[in-house]
Design a protein around this motif. Structure first.
Motif, PDB file in Angstrom:
ATOM      1  N   LEU A 125       0.376  -1.028  -0.163  1.00  0.00           N
ATOM      2  CA  LEU A 125      -0.186  -0.101  -0.177  1.00  0.00           C
ATOM      3  C   LEU A 125       0.884   1.628  -0.306  1.00  0.00           C
ATOM      4  N   ARG A 126       1.880   0.918   0.184  1.00  0.00           N
ATOM      5  CA  ARG A 126       2.842   2.205   0.382  1.00  0.00           C
ATOM      6  C   ARG A 126       2.961   3.269  -0.936  1.00  0.00           C
ATOM      7  N   SER A 127       2.698   2.968  -2.139  1.00  0.00           N
ATOM      8  CA  SER A 127       2.725   3.222  -3.590  1.00  0.00           C
ATOM      9  C   SER A 127       1.634   3.338  -4.240  1.00  0.00           C
ATOM     10  N   ALA A 128       0.646   2.997  -3.280  1.00  0.00           N
ATOM     11  CA  ALA A 128      -1.262   2.558  -3.942  1.00  0.00           C
ATOM     12  C   ALA A 128      -1.148   3.925  -4.964  1.00  0.00           C
ATOM     13  N   ASP A 129      -1.200   5.254  -4.084  1.00  0.00           N
ATOM     14  CA  ASP A 129      -1.624   6.360  -4.700  1.00  0.00           C
ATOM     15  C   ASP A 129      -0.536   6.404  -6.459  1.00  0.00           C
ATOM     16  N   GLN A 130       0.966   6.413  -5.871  1.00  0.00           N
ATOM     17  CA  GLN A 130       1.641   6.683  -7.853  1.00  0.00           C
ATOM     18  C   GLN A 130       1.149   5.223  -8.563  1.00  0.00           C
ATOM     19  N   ARG A 131       1.008   4.102  -8.224  1.00  0.00           N
ATOM     20  CA  ARG A 131      -0.280   3.259  -8.955  1.00  0.00           C
ATOM     21  C   ARG A 131      -0.791   3.150 -10.120  1.00  0.00           C
ATOM     22  N   VAL A 132      -1.832   4.018  -8.891  1.00  0.00           N
ATOM     23  CA  VAL A 132      -3.318   4.597  -9.458  1.00  0.00           C
ATOM     24  C   VAL A 132      -2.320   5.683 -10.730  1.00  0.00           C
ATOM     25  N   GLU A 133      -1.934   6.626 -10.642  1.00  0.00           N
ATOM     26  CA  GLU A 133      -1.415   7.729 -11.494  1.00  0.00           C
ATOM     27  C   GLU A 133      -0.323   7.192 -12.272  1.00  0.00           C
ATOM     28  N   LEU A 134      -0.185   5.781 -12.364  1.00  0.00           N
ATOM     29  CA  LEU A 134       0.476   5.544 -13.662  1.00  0.00           C
ATOM     30  C   LEU A 134      -0.845   4.751 -14.485  1.00  0.00           C
ATOM     31  N   LEU A 135      -1.505   4.425 -13.667  1.00  0.00           N
ATOM     32  CA  LEU A 135      -2.718   3.570 -15.044  1.00  0.00           C
ATOM     33  C   LEU A 135      -3.267   5.014 -14.990  1.00  0.00           C
ATOM     34  N   ARG A 136      -3.440   6.268 -14.708  1.00  0.00           N
ATOM     35  CA  ARG A 136      -4.512   7.452 -14.813  1.00  0.00           C
ATOM     36  C   ARG A 136      -3.097   7.874 -16.393  1.00  0.00           C
ATOM     37  N   VAL A 145      -0.347  -1.838 -18.048  1.00  0.00           N
ATOM     38  CA  VAL A 145       1.304  -2.485 -18.329  1.00  0.00           C
ATOM     39  C   VAL A 145       2.061  -2.229 -16.638  1.00  0.00           C
ATOM     40  N   ALA A 146       2.262  -0.181 -16.689  1.00  0.00           N
ATOM     41  CA  ALA A 146       3.023  -0.061 -15.823  1.00  0.00           C
ATOM     42  C   ALA A 146       2.559   0.489 -14.401  1.00  0.00           C
ATOM     43  N   ALA A 147       0.841  -0.280 -14.401  1.00  0.00           N
ATOM     44  CA  ALA A 147       0.044   0.152 -13.073  1.00  0.00           C
ATOM     45  C   ALA A 147       0.483  -1.776 -12.361  1.00  0.00           C
ATOM     46  N   GLY A 187      -8.078 -11.673 -10.389  1.00  0.00           N
ATOM     47  CA  GLY A 187      -8.175 -11.581 -11.895  1.00  0.00           C
ATOM     48  C   GLY A 187      -8.568 -10.853 -12.936  1.00  0.00           C
ATOM     49  N   ASP A 188      -9.663  -9.807 -12.620  1.00  0.00           N
ATOM     50  CA  ASP A 188      -9.701  -9.108 -14.763  1.00  0.00           C
ATOM     51  C   ASP A 188      -8.659  -8.262 -14.221  1.00  0.00           C
ATOM     52  N   LEU A 189      -8.220  -7.541 -13.458  1.00  0.00           N
ATOM     53  CA  LEU A 189      -6.593  -6.987 -13.516  1.00  0.00           C
ATOM     54  C   LEU A 189      -5.732  -7.447 -14.221  1.00  0.00           C
ATOM     55  N   ALA A 190      -5.979  -9.049 -13.016  1.00  0.00           N
ATOM     56  CA  ALA A 190      -4.510  -9.853 -14.044  1.00  0.00           C
ATOM     57  C   ALA A 190      -4.832 -10.175 -15.723  1.00  0.00           C
ATOM     58  N   ALA A 191      -5.998  -9.860 -15.799  1.00  0.00           N
ATOM     59  CA  ALA A 191      -6.616 -10.136 -17.125  1.00  0.00           C
ATOM     60  C   ALA A 191      -6.047  -9.972 -18.320  1.00  0.00           C
ATOM     61  N   LEU A 192      -6.397  -8.409 -17.243  1.00  0.00           N
ATOM     62  CA  LEU A 192      -6.527  -6.898 -18.431  1.00  0.00           C
ATOM     63  C   LEU A 192      -5.292  -6.409 -18.398  1.00  0.00           C
ATOM     64  N   TYR A 193      -4.049  -6.856 -17.355  1.00  0.00           N
ATOM     65  CA  TYR A 193      -2.457  -6.860 -17.595  1.00  0.00           C
ATOM     66  C   TYR A 193      -1.811  -7.390 -19.407  1.00  0.00           C
ATOM     67  N   ARG A 194      -2.578  -8.924 -19.156  1.00  0.00           N
ATOM     68  CA  ARG A 194      -2.182  -9.807 -20.265  1.00  0.00           C
ATOM     69  C   ARG A 194      -2.733  -9.107 -21.622  1.00  0.00           C
ATOM     70  N   GLU A 195      -3.706  -8.980 -21.378  1.00  0.00           N
ATOM     71  CA  GLU A 195      -4.402  -8.195 -22.658  1.00  0.00           C
ATOM     72  C   GLU A 195      -3.397  -6.967 -23.102  1.00  0.00           C
ATOM     73  N   ALA A 196      -3.125  -6.256 -21.958  1.00  0.00           N
ATOM     74  CA  ALA A 196      -2.318  -5.389 -22.581  1.00  0.00           C
ATOM     75  C   ALA A 196      -1.112  -5.433 -23.451  1.00  0.00           C
ATOM     76  N   ARG A 197       0.113  -6.727 -22.348  1.00  0.00           N
ATOM     77  CA  ARG A 197       1.454  -6.312 -22.807  1.00  0.00           C
ATOM     78  C   ARG A 197       1.525  -8.094 -23.714  1.00  0.00           C
ATOM     79  N   PHE A 198      -0.063  -8.188 -24.167  1.00  0.00           N
ATOM     80  CA  PHE A 198       0.481  -9.649 -25.747  1.00  0.00           C
ATOM     81  C   PHE A 198      -0.212  -9.843 -26.405  1.00  0.00           C
ATOM     82  N   SER A 199      -1.431  -8.372 -26.088  1.00  0.00           N
ATOM     83  CA  SER A 199      -2.403  -8.630 -27.565  1.00  0.00           C
ATOM     84  C   SER A 199      -1.812  -7.595 -28.431  1.00  0.00           C
TER      85      SER A 199
END
Length: 232
Positions: A125-136, A145-147, A187-199
């Motif tokens: 949770l330490r970098s939760a805000d940074q993770r959300v910012e990467l996603l935006r 992929v970055a998030a 699971g949905d977030l992981a599926a979106l990552y795979r879709e963004a990374r490999f599709s």
């Protein structure tokens, strides 16, 4: 495949490989044999007409035409090489199956009474805000992929043990799924990552919004678990 099915497949593969090796090193056997010339043919009565060919010459010509020729040494060597290569490939596949069976992940189930759920590490949770910012920020594909990679980095920083057979994505899903969180969102977030990374198809803002909902739900669940653990 179950362990029993794998063992049956390995046994069948060993039998097939043994048959291929025997066929490769065995002496070639002729499927057709030449007629035995030592057996005398019955005499053919002579015919007065000299212009008509004798049956003996016709029979001899016919036998010489249908007599099979010896197989080419090159062809025999080629068949043996193919059989040996097939046996080697079968052996390699069997070894890979056995190694995969031996290295199958042995993950402790959460339902096991002896399993004690650890506290949520602060790194998640330490970098939760940074993770959300990467996603935006940036294109939806790169942002997702970055998030997720940032989430993988946070999970790796916890120092929790990782099975050698796991990928970093599988390790992240397993570790975060240890706690009482929305696993469908994870699971949905992981599926979106795979879709963004490999599709190769285009990802739009709807994918980003899905990932944001998943990630914010995940952060909220982890924060709730930390709060409940602290109250205890």
């Amino acid at each position: 495949m179950s362990r029993r099915g794998v063992l049956v497949a390995v046994a069948c593969g060993i039998v097939v490989m043994a048959a291929l090796v025997v066929a490769a090193v065995a002496r070639p056997v002729a499927l057709l044999s030449r007629p035995d010339v030592s057996i005398p043919l019955p005499p053919v009565p002579s015919i007065a007409t000299s212009s008509r060919p004798t049956p003996t010459s016709t029979s001899t010509a016919t036998q010489s035409e249908i007599a099979p020729s010896d197989p080419s040494p090159f062809l025999i060597a080629l068949v043996q090489i193919v059989l040996v290569l097939t046996a080697v490939i079968v052996m390699a596949v069997l070894i890979r199956i056995l190694v995969a069976l031996w290295r199958r992940p042995r993950i402790t189930l959460h339902e096991d009474p002896s399993f004690e759920i650890p506290d949520v590490p602060v790194e998640l949770l330490r970098s939760a805000d940074q993770r959300v910012e990467l996603l935006r920020t940036g294109a939806p594909r790169n942002a997702i992929v970055a998030a997720w990679l940032d989430l993988e980095t946070a999970v790796a920083a916890t120092g929790l043990p990782r099975d050698p057979a796991e990928t970093s994505t599988e390790f992240t899903e397993r570790v975060i799924g240890t706690w009482d969180i929305d696993r469908l969102r994870l699971g949905d977030l992981a599926a979106l990552y795979r879709e963004a990374r490999f599709s190769v198809h285009e990802l739009d803002e709807s994918h980003r919004e899905r990932a944001l909902r998943d990630l914010e739900t995940l952060h909220a669940d982890l924060a709730r678990v930390v709060t409940v653990g602290g109250a205890r």
